[in-house]
Design a protein around this motif. Structure first.
Motif, mmCIF file in Angstrom:
data_model
loop_
_atom_site.group_PDB
_atom_site.id
_atom_site.type_symbol
_atom_site.label_atom_id
_atom_site.label_comp_id
_atom_site.label_asym_id
_atom_site.label_seq_id
_atom_site.Cartn_x
_atom_site.Cartn_y
_atom_site.Cartn_z
ATOM 1 N N CYS A 1 0.821 -1.215 0.000
ATOM 2 C CA CYS A 1 0.000 0.000 0.000
ATOM 3 C C CYS A 1 0.851 1.260 0.000
ATOM 4 N N GLN B 1 2.460 1.726 -3.388
ATOM 5 C CA GLN B 1 1.522 2.292 -4.361
ATOM 6 C C GLN B 1 1.285 3.775 -4.090
ATOM 7 N N PHE B 2 1.256 4.155 -2.830
ATOM 8 C CA PHE B 2 1.054 5.554 -2.449
ATOM 9 C C PHE B 2 2.175 6.432 -3.013
ATOM 10 N N TYR B 3 3.414 6.028 -2.770
ATOM 11 C CA TYR B 3 4.548 6.819 -3.255
ATOM 12 C C TYR B 3 4.722 6.702 -4.765
ATOM 13 N N THR B 4 4.326 5.570 -5.324
ATOM 14 C CA THR B 4 4.368 5.438 -6.783
ATOM 15 C C THR B 4 3.422 6.432 -7.442
ATOM 16 N N GLY B 5 2.239 6.590 -6.847
ATOM 17 C CA GLY B 5 1.289 7.573 -7.372
ATOM 18 C C GLY B 5 1.865 8.974 -7.355
ATOM 19 N N LEU B 6 2.615 9.290 -6.323
ATOM 20 C CA LEU B 6 3.246 10.610 -6.235
ATOM 21 C C LEU B 6 4.340 10.772 -7.286
ATOM 22 N N ILE C 1 4.344 9.261 -10.188
ATOM 23 C CA ILE C 1 3.637 9.399 -11.464
ATOM 24 C C ILE C 1 3.123 10.823 -11.636
ATOM 25 N N GLN C 2 2.666 11.438 -10.536
ATOM 26 C CA GLN C 2 2.256 12.842 -10.596
ATOM 27 C C GLN C 2 3.424 13.736 -11.011
ATOM 28 N N THR D 1 7.429 8.263 -14.739
ATOM 29 C CA THR D 1 6.976 6.908 -15.045
ATOM 30 C C THR D 1 8.143 5.991 -15.397
ATOM 31 N N THR E 1 11.669 4.030 -3.639
ATOM 32 C CA THR E 1 10.589 4.895 -4.132
ATOM 33 C C THR E 1 10.431 6.115 -3.241
ATOM 34 N N GLN F 1 -3.336 -0.287 -16.876
ATOM 35 C CA GLN F 1 -2.511 0.872 -16.539
ATOM 36 C C GLN F 1 -2.820 2.040 -17.446
#
Length: 205
Positions: free
Chosen positions: A66, A69-74, A76-77, A81, A128, A205
């Protein structure tokens, strides 16, 4: 968007994780939860004990996955990528290496399978987090405009959609478990689903 928004989002994630952890504990450590597993999947006593053991062993993966995924989303922002791809390749490489080492030294199969994922995921999470912290300072805020209710309004439809997809497998397995030689059929289905997901995930994705 800012430092305070980041803190609110992280606290919301921790709250969701706490709720999920509570459900897992109820399933594993209460008689009602155990009976639910037995009823859903037609488990024998021996199989039930193994399933509960595996669920407990996988709980650390819930937290590491979890937060990854949280830091991956950041990332990606931040339009990183490519970095996310490299980190995923690193995770896969580390996990495969640990699997080979575990099988070579003939360690316990459960420890090898879950440990290789957990160690690789924690290493990936640390990298990450480190890359995100080096990507630039978050704007300073005295107060966040975001609220838990706003996060919940965004979160629950996405979470429900994802949960329905995830629940489709256990529902199928619940019916298959009533068939003769169900373990072989479930194992084969699992392999088929995973092979299909190699291609489906690209579209997701």
């Amino acid at each position: 968007k800012g430092a305070m928004d980041f803190k609110v989002a992280k606290k919301f994630l921790l709250l969701i994780l706490f709720v999920e952890l509570t459900f897992l504990i109820l399933i594993v450590f209460t008689q009602l939860g155990n009976q639910l597993l037995v009823w859903c999947f037609a488990l024998t006593e021996e199989m039930k004990q193994k399933v509960c053991c595996y669920i407990m062993a996988m709980i650390p993966l819930l937290f590491s996955q979890c937060f990854y995924q949280f830091y991956t989303g950041l990332l990606i922002q931040c339009k990183k990528t490519g970095v996310v791809t490299v980190l995923n390749l690193s995770f896969l490489g580390i996990m495969i290496l640990l699997l080979f080492l575990g099988f070579y030294f003939e360690l316990n199969i459960v420890i090898v399978l879950i440990g290789s994922q957990l160690i690789a995921r924690v290493i990936q999470l640390l990298f990450t987090w480190f890359i995100f912290t080096k990507s630039g300072e978050l704007p300073i805020q005295t107060k966040s405009d975001q609220t838990y209710s706003e996060y919940w309004a965004f979160f629950w439809p996405v979470a429900l959609t994802s949960s329905m997809f995830s629940l489709s497998r256990p529902i199928l397995y619940a019916f298959v478990s009533r068939l003769p030689e169900s373990a072989i059929v479930i194992a084969s289905l699992r392999l088929a689903f995973d092979a299909n997901m190699i291609f489906q995930n690209m579209a997701n994705q």
